[in-house]
Every structure is written in C-alpha cells, then in structure tokens.
Scaffold this motif. Structure first.
Motif, PDB file in Angstrom:
ATOM      1  N   GLY A 103       0.769  -1.241   0.000  1.00  0.00           N
ATOM      2  CA  GLY A 103       0.000   0.000   0.000  1.00  0.00           C
ATOM      3  C   GLY A 103       0.797   1.286   0.000  1.00  0.00           C
ATOM      4  O   GLY A 103       0.201   2.370  -0.003  1.00  0.00           O
ATOM      5  N   LEU A 104       2.120   1.216   0.015  1.00  0.00           N
ATOM      6  CA  LEU A 104       2.924   2.438  -0.013  1.00  0.00           C
ATOM      7  C   LEU A 104       3.059   2.948  -1.453  1.00  0.00           C
ATOM      8  O   LEU A 104       2.910   2.185  -2.403  1.00  0.00           O
ATOM      9  CB  LEU A 104       4.307   2.201   0.590  1.00  0.00           C
ATOM     10  N   HIS A 105       3.352   4.235  -1.575  1.00  0.00           N
ATOM     11  CA  HIS A 105       3.504   4.871  -2.878  1.00  0.00           C
ATOM     12  C   HIS A 105       4.910   5.423  -3.011  1.00  0.00           C
ATOM     13  O   HIS A 105       5.461   5.993  -2.063  1.00  0.00           O
ATOM     14  CB  HIS A 105       2.482   5.994  -3.052  1.00  0.00           C
ATOM     15  N   PHE A 106       5.482   5.285  -4.210  1.00  0.00           N
ATOM     16  CA  PHE A 106       6.849   5.736  -4.463  1.00  0.00           C
ATOM     17  C   PHE A 106       6.895   6.707  -5.628  1.00  0.00           C
ATOM     18  O   PHE A 106       6.054   6.669  -6.526  1.00  0.00           O
ATOM     19  CB  PHE A 106       7.765   4.543  -4.763  1.00  0.00           C
ATOM     20  N   ALA A 107       7.894   7.580  -5.584  1.00  0.00           N
ATOM     21  CA  ALA A 107       8.254   8.437  -6.706  1.00  0.00           C
ATOM     22  C   ALA A 107       9.756   8.278  -6.931  1.00  0.00           C
ATOM     23  O   ALA A 107      10.491   7.869  -6.020  1.00  0.00           O
ATOM     24  CB  ALA A 107       7.904   9.893  -6.426  1.00  0.00           C
ATOM     25  N   LEU A 108      10.209   8.608  -8.127  1.00  0.00           N
ATOM     26  CA  LEU A 108      11.616   8.467  -8.468  1.00  0.00           C
ATOM     27  C   LEU A 108      12.267   9.829  -8.605  1.00  0.00           C
ATOM     28  O   LEU A 108      11.700  10.741  -9.213  1.00  0.00           O
ATOM     29  CB  LEU A 108      11.773   7.687  -9.781  1.00  0.00           C
ATOM     30  N   GLN A 109      13.462   9.959  -8.034  1.00  0.00           N
ATOM     31  CA  GLN A 109      14.238  11.196  -8.142  1.00  0.00           C
ATOM     32  C   GLN A 109      15.207  11.063  -9.303  1.00  0.00           C
ATOM     33  O   GLN A 109      16.134  10.265  -9.261  1.00  0.00           O
ATOM     34  CB  GLN A 109      15.008  11.444  -6.848  1.00  0.00           C
ATOM     35  N   GLY A 110      14.988  11.804 -10.366  1.00  0.00           N
ATOM     36  CA  GLY A 110      15.878  11.764 -11.516  1.00  0.00           C
ATOM     37  C   GLY A 110      15.338  10.900 -12.640  1.00  0.00           C
ATOM     38  O   GLY A 110      14.624   9.912 -12.409  1.00  0.00           O
ATOM     39  N   PHE A 111      15.687  11.278 -13.862  1.00  0.00           N
ATOM     40  CA  PHE A 111      15.214  10.548 -15.039  1.00  0.00           C
ATOM     41  C   PHE A 111      15.770   9.129 -15.017  1.00  0.00           C
ATOM     42  O   PHE A 111      16.979   8.932 -14.888  1.00  0.00           O
ATOM     43  CB  PHE A 111      15.663  11.266 -16.309  1.00  0.00           C
TER      44      PHE A 111
END
Length: 402
Positions: A103-111
């Motif tokens: 249930g956690l959400h992630f985002a990515l730092q950098g292309f």
C-alpha cells in the motif's frame, strides 16, 4: 533536522501536496550519514502529515527501503522519493515492489536511464530538476515520461518562463518559488483595493499607537473587510452568536482585538485576490513568523510592524504587480517601505530569513540567521508552529491530495 515544505501545484495552479526538504542542524559530533538524516526526518513525518492535511513527498534512502523502516508509515498520506538509480540494485527493487504491494507509494528522483521500470511503478511520479537540466533536454524527458505512462514532477520552477515551458511540455505537477498567478486568473480590483486599504490601516498603527476613530470608520465602511471580519468573528463563536455589526464588535471586543483579527482577514483577502487559498495561508504564516522571530532582533520593531512586513512580502503575488509599483500605492513608514522593496534594514533582512525558510534554501538560511544573530533552529521551530496557528486562524480543513 530542520524541515521545509514546498507546495506542489498542478496545471491549474492548485496545491496538491508538499515536497519535504530537510537539513541537519550543526552538531558537535561527527556529521550524520544520509541514512541517519533520513531516519531523523522520518520521526517528524507523522506530525507533518497531520499538520498539512495533504500528500507529502518525502526523500528516503535505499537502505531504509530495503530494511522496511518505512512500512510502519503505511497509513500516512506520503509518497516516498527514492533515487532512480537505486533501482539498479535488485534488492532495492524487490523491496520497492513488496512495499508497493502493501500500500505504499513511491516516486523516483531523476530521469530513469535504465529501462524497463518495474511494472509496479506504472503511473508513479518522476522528479526532474529544471535548474539543473537544459531546457530542450528537460522537455524531451517530460514527453518520454508521459509516453511511458509516468507523471513528471518538475522542481526548481522559479520563474514564470520556466513554468510556461514545463506546462507546455505537459508537466502535471511542479514546485518552486511562489510565482505571480497565471494570466487566466481574472483580476479582482475591488478586493485588491480593500487589501491595500487594510495594510495601510495596519501600517498606520504599526508603531503601537492605539487605533482611533479612523480605524472604526475603515472597518465599518469597507465592504470586503466588514463582511470578512464579521464572518471571522462568527466562526470564532464570540459571545452567543457573535456580533451582527462591526460597530457592535468594536464595542464588545475593543479596537485592539479587532485590529488583531484584521491581520487574518487581510491574509484571507490576499488569497481571494490571487484566486489561491494557499497564498492566504502563506501570508498569515509569514506574518506570524515575523511577529514571533522578530522578538529576537536587536531593538525589535513593534509586533504590528512585524506582522505588516509578513503580509507585505506576499503582495506582488496577490496583486500581480512589481513591488516598486505597489510601494507607490501605499503610504508606509520607512522600515516597512524598506521591507517591501530594498530589505536593507533588520525587518527587511528578517523577511530574507523567512524566504530562505519557506523555500528550503538552507545555506542562505544559516548565513542570514548569522547576520541577524538568531538561530536557524529557532526559526524552523517557529515556522512549524505558525503553520499550525495560521491554519487554525483561517479555519482550513483537509483538502484533496494528489
């Protein structure tokens, strides 16, 4: 850890969440490792999540992803930001998949240079830095991410030209300095005039002199201020049902209490003029932060002057007008005129500290605090407290998250 929160705005300039930035305080011992910094930041995330009532984008290290530290924060409205290259490590990638499944959400730092991304990250945000990426490359990367079903989130959008460029490329979310509203927002001249009159009235008594009959006439006769003031007094449940007229309110509460209420009313009008509720919160937070931190200045200006300085710092965004033009429309005492434009005197320098705190310009914060002889920790603690108090004063409830 010192914490700052920068608004995340969508294409319609609505605030959908906040990007968290953290900075370690000076310590007598050895510098903290990135993992220890991240752990200390995590300790504050639950309180911050309750305070802002919107999604938080929180930087996290791969080690804390792999060891499952963040799994105990699954109930929070948070997006965990991990470096794209961290997914090159198979253990980190498996841990991300496992945590997304819980249930956690992630985002990515950098292309993300390596493809393909794990299917579990489909639709995730990818953070790009406008300040460190040439404009043509940034636009190409935005389009590539959109075609791949990802959500570009561009930070470092610090001027209107960059905002126009990234939105034209299709960016869904961006963050950076507070900017003047877009041209699509119609100007409300009557509200703008009320704001200027309110600030002029607050400035007239900013030396601590008691308000007089001219103050009574102003709050009674200005339609925007009178209506907003009565609404604020009613919501605060003054008396049985609250006063039904401004004159009655002045009689019941006294002029000093009404001039204090006028600060929040003016902040709300600033948000209305800009068609931006976030700016109302920012204006009142800045006013209260100047009021509180300014007590530490040598020969501290009167609290009313400090409050007015905080409100003045948001006028260019509310009125979509350069500060020198606004200065011509206001009769201000010398210290407040300096705070509006040049910022050479202590009150203006205090606003530089507030800017650094608001945007997470940590090196600038340390330098500017040193110049004024105040501690960054004191500023950071006051910033969090005034965020809470400003929300309470404005009666802000939880909005939609991104």
């Amino acid at each position: 850890m010192l914490i700052s929160l920068t608004p995340l705005r969508d294409r319609r300039e609505r605030v959908m969440g906040y990007a968290l930035s953290a900075y370690p305080e000076d310590t007598a011992g050895a510098p903290l490792s990135p993992d220890d910094e991240a752990r200390r930041t995590l300790e504050q995330v639950p309180q911050l999540s309750r305070m802002v009532g919107r999604s938080l984008v929180v930087p996290i290290t791969p080690a804390l992803v792999r060891d499952g530290t963040i799994s105990r924060f699954a109930s929070l409205d948070a997006v965990w930001l991990v470096a794209s290259e961290a997914l090159d490590d198979a253990m980190t990638q498996r841990a991300v998949d496992r945590l997304i499944g819980s249930g956690l959400h992630f985002a990515l730092q950098g292309f993300p240079e390596v493809e393909p991304l794990p299917p579990s990250l489909a639709g995730s945000a990818v953070v790009l830095d406008a300040a460190r990426t040439p404009a043509p490359l940034l636009e190409r990367r935005v389009r590539v991410l959109l075609e791949a079903g990802l959500r570009p989130l561009v930070r470092g959008v610090d001027d209107r030209a960059t905002r126009h460029r990234v939105l034209s490329a299709g960016v869904l979310l961006y963050t950076g300095r507070q900017l003047i509203r877009g041209a699509s927002a119609a100007a409300d001249r009557t509200t703008e005039d009320s704001i200027l009159r309110a600030i002029a009235m607050l400035a007239a008594f900013s030396d601590g002199r008691p308000p007089d009959e001219s103050f009574d006439r102003f709050v009674r006769d200005d339609p925007h201020v009178a209506a907003s003031l009565l609404k604020a007094l009613s919501s605060a449940a003054v008396g049985a049902r609250g006063p039904r007229s401004v004159s009655r309110a002045i009689t019941m509460l006294g002029r000093d209490a009404i001039i204090e209420r006028l600060v929040a009313v003016t902040a709300r009008l600033i948000g209305e003029a800009a068609h931006d509720p976030e700016l109302a919160l920012t204006a009142l937070r800045r006013a209260r932060l100047c009021e509180r931190v300014g007590t530490a200045l040598d020969e501290a200006p009167h609290p009313r002057a400090r409050v007015v300085a905080g409100l003045l710092s948001t006028l260019e965004f509310a009125l979509a007008s350069p500060l020198p033009i606004i200065a011509q429309r206001l009769a201000l005492p010398p210290a407040l005129r300096d705070a509006l434009d040049a910022r050479e005197q202590p009150l203006g320098q205090l606003l530089d500290v507030v800017d650094a705190m608001e945007y997470g310009w940590w090196d600038d914060l340390v330098m500017r605090c040193r110049r004024l002889g105040i501690r960054p920790r004191m500023v950071a603690d006051a910033w969090l407290e005034t965020w809470k108090s400003a929300r309470d004063e404005l009666g802000i409830i939880r909005p939609d998250s991104f």
